[in-house]
Enzyme design. Sequence first.
Site, PDB file in Angstrom:
ATOM      1  N   GLU A 202      58.618 -23.914 -12.885  1.00  8.51           N
ATOM      2  CA  GLU A 202      58.593 -25.536 -12.736  1.00  8.51           C
ATOM      3  C   GLU A 202      59.574 -26.181 -13.266  1.00  8.51           C
ATOM      4  OE1 GLU A 202      54.532 -27.228 -12.368  1.00  8.51           O
ATOM      5  OE2 GLU A 202      54.022 -25.659 -10.495  1.00  8.51           O
ATOM      6  N   GLU A 325      52.179 -19.587  -6.954  1.00  9.42           N
ATOM      7  CA  GLU A 325      51.127 -20.397  -7.791  1.00  9.42           C
ATOM      8  C   GLU A 325      50.478 -20.839  -6.224  1.00  9.42           C
ATOM      9  OE1 GLU A 325      51.264 -23.002 -11.048  1.00  9.42           O
ATOM     10  OE2 GLU A 325      52.678 -21.755 -12.163  1.00  9.42           O
TER      11      GLU A 325
END
Length: 520
Positions: A202, A325
């Site tokens: 991220e 994810e």
Amino acid sequence: MSYRAWTTIWGLALWLGLTGHAAAAPSAPAAAEVTVHVDRPGPVIHREVYGQFAEQLGRGIDEGIWVGEDSPIPNVHGFRKDVLDALKAIHVPVIRWPGGCYADEYHWRDGIGPRGQRPVRPNHSWGGEDRNAFGTHEFMDFAELVGAETYLAANMGTGSPREMSDWLEYLTGDGQTTLARERRANGRDKPWKVTYLGIGNESWGCGGEMRGAYYADQYRQYATFARALGGQTLVKVASGANADDYAWTEAVIAGAAKQIDAFGVHYYTIPTGDWKHKGAATGFDEKAWIATLKAALHIDELIARHSAIMDKYDPAKRITLAVDEWGTWYDNEPGATALYQQNSLRDAMVAAVTLGIFHAHADRVRMANIAQMVNVLQAMILTDHGRMVLTPTYYVFDLYQPFQGATALPVDVRAGDYAFGDVRIPGLYATAARGTDGAVHVALVNPDPARPVRVALALPGLKAKAVRGRMLSAPAIDTVNTFERPDAVKPAAFTGAAIGADGAVAVAMPSKAVVVLELR
Ligand code: AHR
């Protein structure tokens, strides 16, 4: 399928109580037609889409996986035995570690050497402290015991290309380099196999708040020095987009396509769509049930649109789209450890439709990691000190095992909608594949909490001679497995399918249920 055959199956199903798990009288059944094109095999469903994610946070690893060799909880070299056995039973293909956000503050040298002497660090991302008892050796050994490939997330946020490349040398060195010798001195002679290497996590957010073009340049630099030894080839995974951030995908793929082997996308299902008030994991109503399922289905559009951007730069589909994810995210339970939430029949439905969507995109989606493995978010397993419970989500991964490595088959579904309030979603989902065992496997999901569905299943290319099935349902939409009642949601044999003279199959699909059929 003749009317007579239908009424026989339906009568049998009603008699067996299959048309609705609840004691309340079921609604009149809806009708649906499903065609599985057995004669038109598609791409392979890579086993790795059944991957999992274990981050150093809350009780995800400490207690959930690792209890230490001296623990009274039965363990194998410090890994709790009940959890290990459960994971082995569903053949977890790949595990991602150490984060998540934590990956970009994790320094691998903290987690090697004698356990009592390792440094204790704050976990800035999720709170608490990391004693580093579970480090590189523990993770790699754990994955080996589970029988899973490894997916390490390297630190770009606070690390360096050198730190990453040293880690790889330590892990994979087969010669006499200083780091390979250090690994041996710490108890591991043979190099480990590192299959996937994430470079940053991220990076648009907790991994460094970067912009796409800047990350692409950083990624190229790191990827240049991401080298394994001993002839190993790494699959290098770039930090992909947050949900619908297509600009990130465009910038990163345009900037670094040549160096990227897999591109991650993260998507969490939040019932309310509001990160500040996500909704409760338990005790929810039908409005939250349908909102959650609708939010989960959005991943289909996300995958399609990210893939379309990737197609521009990579028409041969060399680069994997890795949904590294995914899962439900509810409000943290009061007083619970970080990101702990219960897991109900609703989570099982989310898992079932999401995995089906991955199958439908098998040409591009070749890895995924549910968040997370134990005690965190949409967990497979919950623990309470010495006790362990398998969640409804675990059981979907169990039911769907025949899809690992199977060949996807195209499916057409003709069904009405399931609606509640002003929200509407399709009334039936289906996914199918030819398994490595030669059988055709069909999963059906009925999201309607009250209405069963009579499914006419056609299988051009297969004249079915035998059918058997398993199903997952529960008395209520929010039924959960607890430590006191661990079997409230558990697979059962499914007997509501029968083969007609023409080889087509009639299925009496119960309400709020997942059914997986095996046809030969
Ligand atoms: O899975 C929990 C967190 O969600 C991860 O650490 C992060 O990558 C994401 O935002």
